[in-house]
Design a protein around this motif. Sequence first.
Motif, mmCIF file in Angstrom:
data_model
loop_
_atom_site.group_PDB
_atom_site.id
_atom_site.type_symbol
_atom_site.label_atom_id
_atom_site.label_comp_id
_atom_site.label_asym_id
_atom_site.label_seq_id
_atom_site.Cartn_x
_atom_site.Cartn_y
_atom_site.Cartn_z
ATOM 1 N N GLU A 6 0.830 -1.203 0.000
ATOM 2 C CA GLU A 6 0.000 0.000 0.000
ATOM 3 C C GLU A 6 0.867 1.255 0.000
ATOM 4 O OE1 GLU A 6 -0.692 -2.659 1.899
ATOM 5 O OE2 GLU A 6 -2.581 -3.269 0.980
ATOM 6 N N ARG A 7 1.949 1.225 0.793
ATOM 7 C CA ARG A 7 2.867 2.376 0.795
ATOM 8 C C ARG A 7 3.570 2.515 -0.544
ATOM 9 N NH1 ARG A 7 3.964 0.228 5.925
ATOM 10 N NH2 ARG A 7 5.941 -0.620 5.177
ATOM 11 N N LEU A 8 3.980 1.373 -1.127
ATOM 12 C CA LEU A 8 4.615 1.398 -2.440
ATOM 13 C C LEU A 8 3.640 1.911 -3.494
ATOM 14 C CD1 LEU A 8 6.963 0.643 -4.380
ATOM 15 C CD2 LEU A 8 5.856 -1.589 -4.593
ATOM 16 N N ALA A 9 2.404 1.448 -3.446
ATOM 17 C CA ALA A 9 1.402 1.883 -4.418
ATOM 18 C C ALA A 9 1.132 3.380 -4.291
ATOM 19 C CB ALA A 9 0.099 1.101 -4.234
ATOM 20 N N GLU A 10 1.094 3.893 -3.055
ATOM 21 C CA GLU A 10 0.872 5.325 -2.849
ATOM 22 C C GLU A 10 2.034 6.136 -3.413
ATOM 23 O OE1 GLU A 10 -1.169 8.672 -1.741
ATOM 24 O OE2 GLU A 10 -1.879 6.616 -1.565
ATOM 25 N N THR A 11 3.266 5.698 -3.149
ATOM 26 C CA THR A 11 4.439 6.393 -3.673
ATOM 27 C C THR A 11 4.462 6.335 -5.191
ATOM 28 O OG1 THR A 11 5.686 5.857 -1.684
ATOM 29 C CG2 THR A 11 6.960 6.477 -3.613
ATOM 30 N N ILE A 30 4.369 9.308 -8.046
ATOM 31 C CA ILE A 30 5.376 9.437 -9.100
ATOM 32 C C ILE A 30 4.722 9.433 -10.473
ATOM 33 C CG2 ILE A 30 7.318 8.259 -10.221
ATOM 34 C CD1 ILE A 30 8.164 7.343 -7.387
ATOM 35 N N THR A 31 3.792 8.507 -10.684
ATOM 36 C CA THR A 31 3.176 8.387 -12.004
ATOM 37 C C THR A 31 2.251 9.563 -12.322
ATOM 38 O OG1 THR A 31 1.414 6.987 -11.114
ATOM 39 C CG2 THR A 31 3.328 5.886 -12.086
ATOM 40 N N LEU A 69 -1.578 -0.267 -10.477
ATOM 41 C CA LEU A 69 -1.575 0.850 -9.528
ATOM 42 C C LEU A 69 -2.906 1.583 -9.534
ATOM 43 C CD1 LEU A 69 1.972 2.317 -10.120
ATOM 44 C CD2 LEU A 69 1.152 1.122 -8.094
ATOM 45 N N LEU A 70 -3.454 1.778 -10.714
ATOM 46 C CA LEU A 70 -4.737 2.469 -10.828
ATOM 47 C C LEU A 70 -5.836 1.683 -10.130
ATOM 48 C CD1 LEU A 70 -6.412 4.779 -12.100
ATOM 49 C CD2 LEU A 70 -6.699 3.304 -14.088
ATOM 50 N N ARG A 91 -9.601 1.039 -5.622
ATOM 51 C CA ARG A 91 -10.226 0.233 -4.576
ATOM 52 C C ARG A 91 -10.091 0.886 -3.203
ATOM 53 N NH1 ARG A 91 -12.453 -5.021 -5.665
ATOM 54 N NH2 ARG A 91 -12.266 -5.045 -3.432
ATOM 55 N N ARG A 92 -8.923 1.477 -2.915
ATOM 56 C CA ARG A 92 -8.739 2.139 -1.624
ATOM 57 C C ARG A 92 -9.650 3.353 -1.512
ATOM 58 N NH1 ARG A 92 -3.811 4.301 -1.001
ATOM 59 N NH2 ARG A 92 -3.175 3.938 -3.124
#
Length: 122
Positions: A18-23, A27-28, A74-75, A80-81
């Motif tokens: 979740e932290r990686l996806a947020e970062t 970035i994206t 990632l999208l 979902r979150r």
Amino acid sequence: MTLKHPAERGGDERGRFERLAETASNITGSPAFYGFCVLLIAAFVAVHLAGVPVAWMIFVGDMMAAVSLLLLALLKNTERRAEHALQRKLDAIAAVLLEQSEGGSHRAQENLRKAIRMDEDV
């Protein structure tokens, strides 16, 4: 590995993914990543126009496909979150309205206060 909703994994703490996806989402969404995508597309066009060996054409095409697949993952995670956070807020609002109409305790109002900023925690 679990098939639970991304927002329901790990309790109140956000996991590494979740932290990686947020970062990665931050970035994206940046102009630098947009520039990278434009350069990747320009490389794709240049490789095809230059008549380079087929292996390079395949490599550039595979890179574009890989970036697209990662962005899709990632999208979906971000979607979902956000969906879960929105649903929790709606549930809290409904509980407060029900509590007010019945004249009950103020526990639902406290849950609503917590849910207001939930999208930042999920």
